[in-house]
Design an enzyme around this catalytic site. Structure first.
Site, mmCIF file in Angstrom:
data_model
loop_
_atom_site.group_PDB
_atom_site.id
_atom_site.type_symbol
_atom_site.label_atom_id
_atom_site.label_comp_id
_atom_site.label_asym_id
_atom_site.label_seq_id
_atom_site.Cartn_x
_atom_site.Cartn_y
_atom_site.Cartn_z
ATOM 1 N N LYS A 1 -20.692 -21.141 1.916
ATOM 2 C CA LYS A 1 -20.354 -20.041 2.043
ATOM 3 C C LYS A 1 -21.163 -19.407 3.173
ATOM 4 C CE LYS A 1 -19.758 -15.265 0.247
ATOM 5 N NZ LYS A 1 -20.190 -14.351 -1.315
ATOM 6 N N TYR B 1 -24.664 -21.621 -0.670
ATOM 7 C CA TYR B 1 -24.554 -20.265 -0.284
ATOM 8 C C TYR B 1 -25.948 -19.859 0.637
ATOM 9 C CZ TYR B 1 -23.841 -15.219 -1.093
ATOM 10 O OH TYR B 1 -23.371 -13.850 -0.985
#
Length: 321
Positions: free
Chosen positions: A184, A156
C-alpha cells in the site's frame, strides 16, 4: 525446429495489473472506518452494515484497522471482533485485510496470528513507527511477521506517519519472500513505486486517492482508499473505465473526484475524521472518533457535504450511478 519470432519491445503485452495473480485482494479496496456507538463503544452491527453497503457499491476488498480504522486506539480484542463481524457480513463477496502493524515486532506477530484465526484473508503491516529503525531492522521486522503467519502481507509504506521509509532496495529484497505480496503506497515517491513494480511481482495499491488512476495506469493493482468510504462506486468506475480502454473517461472520473479528495484528505484533518463526519451526514454507520482525535466542526462538515454533492450532483453526465 520452427524459427522463433523475435518479440518487438513495443508490442503490447499483458501488464502485471491485467493478471489476476497481481491483484491478490481485488482492485477496489476501502480503508474502512471503525464504527463506534455514540458513547464510543465498538459498533459491530454498524460495521457489518457499512461493510455490506461498501461491497454492494463496488468494493471487492475491505481493509480493517488501518489508519482510517483508528488502529492506535482500538484494543486487540476489538480488532479481532471487527474482523469476525465483517467476515460474517461480506462472506466471500470481498476480501478482508486486517491491519496488524505496531511499533513492536512481537506484538505485531501476535496480532497477525489472531487475525488469521478471526477470518482475515491478508494482513496490512505498517513500517514500525516512532523508534525509527534502520533499514536492516525494518526488513527483519517484516520477515519475522511473514514467518509468523500463513497469510499474505501487504506492506504499508507511509513515512509521513511512521517516520521511517520502506526504501525501494528493501522492498526489492522483501519481494523474494513468498508471503509478501503487495504494497500500500503512501510514499509520494512515484519513481520509487515504478522502480519496484518494474522489478518485482509485488501488487501495488494506491494509498493516496489522488494517485488512483496514475498508479493504475502504470500497472498498479488498484487502490486502498479512504474516500471510498463515501464514494465507493465512483472510484471503482475510474478503474473500470481504464480497463475498458476509455482512458479519457477514466481521467474525467478522477478529476471529478478531486474536490472531494482534497476536502477529505488535504484540509488539515485526518481522513478518519472527515470520513466519519461525511458518513454521519449521509446516514451511514460511523459514530464518533476516539481521542485524541476530535470530530469535525460544522463548517468543515458543511464543506465536505458540498464537495460530496458536487461529485453526485445533477450535472454528472457520463459518470457512474
Amino acid at each position: 525446429m520452427a524459427p522463433t519470432t523475435p518479440t518487438d519491445p513495443m508490442t503490447p503485452t499483458a501488464s502485471p495489473a491485467a493478471s489476476p495473480t497481481a491483484r491478490p485482494f481485488g482492485r477496489a479496496l476501502c480503508a474502512m472506518v471503525t464504527p463506534f456507538t455514540p458513547d464510543g463503544v465498538l459498533d459491530l452491527d454498524g460495521a457489518q452494515r457499512l461493510a455490506d453497503h461498501l461491497v454492494a457499491r463496488g468494493c471487492d476488498g475491505l481493509v480493517l484497522s488501518g489508519t482510517t480504522g483508528e488502529s492506535p486506539t482500538t484494543t486487540d480484542a476489538e480488532k479481532a471482533s471487527l474482523i469476525t463481524a465483517v467476515r460474517q457480513a461480506v462472506g466471500t463477496r470481498a476480501s478482508v485485510v486486517a491491519g496488524v502493524g505496531t511499533s513492536d515486532t512481537l506484538h505485531t506477530a501476535a496480532l497477525a496470528r489472531e487475525a488469521g484465526k478471526a477470518g482475515a484473508d491478508g494482513l496490512l503491516v505498517v513500517a514500525p513507527y516512532y523508534s525509527r529503525p534502520p533499514q536492516d531492522a525494518v526488513e527483519a521486522h517484516f520477515r519475522e511477521i511473514a514467518d509468523a503467519t500463513e497469510l499474505p502481507l501487504v506492506l504499508y509504506d507511509i513515512p509521513a506517519r511512521t517516520g521511517v521509509r520502506i526504501e525501494p532496495d528493501t522492498l526489492l529484497r522483501l519481494a523474494e519472500h513468498p508471503r509478501i505480496v503487495a504494497v500500500k503506497d503512501c510514499s509520494y515517491d512515484f519513481l520509487a513505486a515504478q522502480k519496484v513494480m518494474s522489478r518485482t511481482d509485488l501488487a501495488y495499491y494506491a494509498g493516496c486517492d489522488e494517485h488512483v488512476l496514475a498508479l493504475y495506469a502504470v500497472g498498479g493493482a488498484g487502490f486502498v482508499s479512504t474516500v471510498a468510504n463515501v464514494a465507493p462506486g465512483h472510484l471503482r468506475a475510474v478503474l473500470d473505465a481504464f480497463d475498458a480502454g476509455d482512458t479519457a473517461r477514466a481521467a474525467r472520473l478522477q478529476h471529478r473526484a478531486t474536490p472531494l479528495i482534497e476536502a477529505m484528505m488535504a484540509g488539515g484533518l485526518p481522513g478518519t475524521v472527515t470520513a466519519k463526519a461525511l458518513l454521519t451526514v449521509l446516514g451511514l454507520p460511523a459514530g464518533p472518533v476516539r481521542p485524541p482525535l476530535r470530530p469535525a466542526d460544522r463548517e468543515t462538515t458543511d464543506g465536505l457535504r458540498a464537495a460530496y454533492d458536487h461529485l453526485t450532483g445533477p450535472d454528472r453526465a457520463d459518470l457512474p450511478g
